[in-house]
Design an enzyme around this catalytic site. Structure first.
Site, PDB file in Angstrom:
ATOM      1  N   CYS A   1       3.047  -0.308 -25.514  1.00  0.00           N
ATOM      2  CA  CYS A   1       2.284   0.066 -24.317  1.00  0.00           C
ATOM      3  C   CYS A   1       2.780  -0.662 -23.077  1.00  0.00           C
ATOM      4  CB  CYS A   1       0.800  -0.169 -24.525  1.00  0.00           C
ATOM      5  SG  CYS A   1       0.413  -1.878 -24.925  1.00  0.00           S
TER       6      CYS A   1
ATOM      7  N   HIS B   1       0.831  -1.200   0.000  1.00  0.00           N
ATOM      8  CA  HIS B   1       0.000   0.000   0.000  1.00  0.00           C
ATOM      9  C   HIS B   1       0.872   1.258   0.000  1.00  0.00           C
ATOM     10  CE1 HIS B   1      -3.526   2.332   0.829  1.00  0.00           C
ATOM     11  NE2 HIS B   1      -2.878   2.944   1.794  1.00  0.00           N
TER      12      HIS B   1
HETATM   13  C1  PEP Z   1       2.107  -5.954 -21.719  1.00  0.00           C
HETATM   14  O1  PEP Z   1       1.994  -7.174 -21.634  1.00  0.00           O
HETATM   15  O2  PEP Z   1       3.163  -5.358 -22.016  1.00  0.00           O
HETATM   16  C2  PEP Z   1       0.939  -5.082 -21.458  1.00  0.00           C
HETATM   17  C3  PEP Z   1       0.984  -3.789 -21.680  1.00  0.00           C
HETATM   18  O3  PEP Z   1      -0.175  -5.663 -20.954  1.00  0.00           O
HETATM   19  P1  PEP Z   1      -0.371  -6.123 -19.441  1.00  0.00           P
HETATM   20  O4  PEP Z   1       0.774  -5.563 -18.642  1.00  0.00           O
HETATM   21  O5  PEP Z   1      -1.686  -5.574 -19.027  1.00  0.00           O
HETATM   22  O6  PEP Z   1      -0.356  -7.612 -19.543  1.00  0.00           O
END
Ligand code: PEP
Ligand code: MG
Length: 556
Positions: A488, A181
């Protein structure tokens, strides 16, 4: 006298200030009380509900989500059963709560899944909240000196709710890990923090208001730092402040790399995150992890609730919002779906595989997405694709739902997060509207190293040339097909890897909102020509460390 303790970094930065010790009250197991457990559980749930509302109103969404999960745990019938058995045998209430909580904690710790093991900390925290209720301890607002370094054994939600974070320079705790936390609160607020600083409170016993230096870069806490340590810290704090001020001037600026616009988008994975992305002036949303709408509740959200959430995200930006369809499974669990237990959940029915196996769940989400009025700014992305047939099946489903709704389907893209997807990128690129590379999973699957296993930390580096080769292949395929490719995963927010990604041809970096200014600043400072050369050179290096060494001199 100065004392240096080693600690684990929970939120990066350096700060120095007077200690403010938050001590947990001692409550005896046999504390006299005439309250029933039901009454205590209800009062605790009500207190935590209020606390969640308080922090949510302050925009501390991630913390609010933790507290909302605690409300459910405090009302857990299995826990109530464990307490009732013990009190029926004559145990005092506090003792019974502690024993019942310890039993649940032990059960979680024995689980193979790292996600559940980490939940043990949450159950223990809820146990402390229940005991605090019995003892009538109401965490009243703590008055802090300005620029205080908050020191505690561990910070419970009740402690942090009342903390005036604007006065906190840093946090140091003896217990807790990077997912505790304390770490969540500190990261969300951009406050340097370390955890696991064993001996901290003992070192402060003689002078509880001593000056404390938190080095959340090197991983240390210095109680009573000497003049040279103080000077060194001040220099680092000033330099960091100068860079942060410069980065702050990038808010809302458009940045380019080798003449091409680079979108610096936001990753959204919680209810308050869209607001954070708007405040950070993100270039749209590069990844909306839609599963957050499904977590920590008793049933799945219906079409209307989902559509409203997706629409709100789309309408908040001029640039596109990429909504990823449900990525449940792996480390992301949803109890009410009653999914069968799997030996290897990361290699199991997760992401798109689950959506295709549960058509009603998938159709509801697709219908909600199709209900978003502006299909131009909405993009839909499929997670955990490992075959061309996956994309074809997802695409067929979307088109069928669009036909039934007499509407046009939004562009459908693929997350490149399995080695198979990267290797099949040329074939996928002919059928997908865009790619977004998920470096978290791609790295995990390429290196065969569970992303949640702390013991394998050194394997989980997307700078690994094995991962970069697959990214380069993905970029080449996207370029040949003329489709957009973004990243991402966490690596997009890591300056050294982000530089290589740009050099390989990525045109979108989607990062946590708190990293947007600094990512734009980075993109703008890079020498595109040199970075391109180095990015291709990196592909033939032996390991991630060598890649980082090669890139480091080119970073601002
Ligand atoms: C990833 O796998 O890089 C991603 C962005 O998705 P998650 O972290 O939600 O699995
Ligand atoms: Mg992933």
């Amino acid at each position: 006298m100065s004392r240096t303790l080693t600690a684990r970094v929970a939120s990066e930065g350096v700060a120095i200030g007077p200690a403010a010790v938050i001590a947990a009250a001692d409550v005896a197991d046999d504390l006299a009380t005439d309250r029933s457990f039901d009454d205590v559980a209800a009062a605790t749930a009500a207190r935590l509900t209020d606390a969640a509302a308080t922090v949510r109103a302050e925009g501390r969404a991630e913390e609010a989500e933790v507290l909302e999960a605690y409300v459910l745990m405090a009302a857990d019938p299995a826990l109530a059963g464990g307490v009732a058995t013990r009190t029926a045998e004559g145990a005092p209430l506090v003792g019974a709560i502690r024993a019942a909580v310890a039993e649940v904690v032990a059960m979680f710790l024995a689980m193979e899944d790292e996600y559940f093991r980490q939940r043990a900390d949450d159950v223990a925290a809820v146990g402390r909240e229940l005991v605090a209720t019995v003892a009538g301890i109401d965490a009243s607002p703590t008055t802090l000196p300005d620029g205080a370094v908050v020191c505690a054994r561990d910070l419970t939600p009740a402690d942090t709710v009342h903390l005036d974070l604007a006065r906190v320079a840093a946090i140091a705790t003896e217990q807790g890990g990077p997912t505790s936390h304390t770490a969540i609160v500190a990261r969300a607020a951009g406050i340097p923090a370390v955890v696991g600083a064993t001996g901290l409170l003992a070192a402060l016993e003689a002078d509880p208001a001593a000056e404390v230096l938190v080095d959340a870069e090197g991983g240390a806490v210095v109680v009573g730092p000497d003049a040279s340590a103080r000077e060194d810290a001040s220099r680092r704090i000033e330099a960091a402040a100068r860079v942060a001020a410069e980065q702050r001037t990038y808010r809302g600026r458009r940045v380019t790399f080798a003449g091409r616009r680079i979108l610096v988008a936001a990753n959204v994975g919680g209810r308050g995150d869209v607001d954070g992305a708007v405040e950070a002036a993100a270039d749209g949303i590069g990844l909306l992890r839609s599963e957050f709408l499904f977590l920590e509740r008793g049933d799945a959200p219906d079409v209307d609730e989902q559509r409203d959430a997706y629409r709100a995200a789309v309408e908040a930006f001029e640039d596109p919002t990429i909504v990823r369809t449900l990525d449940i499974g792996g480390d992301k669990e949803v109890p009410y779906l009653r999914l069968p237990r799997e030996e290897n959940p990361f290699l199991g029915v997760r992401g798109l595989r689950l959506s295709l196996a549960e058509p009603a769940l998938f159709d509801t989400q697709l219908d909600a997405l199709l209900g978003v009025a502006d299909p131009h700014r909405l993009r839909v992305m499929l997670p955990m694709v490992s075959a061309v047939a996956d994309l074809e099946a997802g695409s067929a489903r979307l088109e069928e739902r669009a036909r039934l709704a007499s509407t046009t389907p939004p562009p459908l893209g693929v997350m490149i997060e399995t080695p198979a997807a990267a290797l099949l990128a040329p074939a996928l690129a002919r059928r997908a509207a865009f790619f977004s590379i998920g470096t978290n999973d791609l790295t995990q699957y390429v290196t065969a190293a569970d992303r949640t296993n702390a013991a394998l930390g050194s394997h989980q580096d997307a700078a690994n040339p094995a991962v970069l080769q697959l990214i380069e292949r993905t970029c080449r395929a996207a370029d040949a097909a003329g489709i957009h490719v973004g990243v991402c995963g966490e690596a997009a927010g890591d300056p050294a890897v982000a530089a290589v990604l740009l050099g390989l041809g990525v045109t979108e970096l989607s990062v946590a909102s708190g990293r947007i200014d600094r990512t734009r600043w980075l993109v703008d400072q890079l020498d595109a020509e040199r970075i391109r050369e180095v990015a291709h050179e990196a592909l033939s290096l032996p390991d991630a460390d060598a890649v980082r060494e090669l890139v480091a001199p080119l970073l601002p």
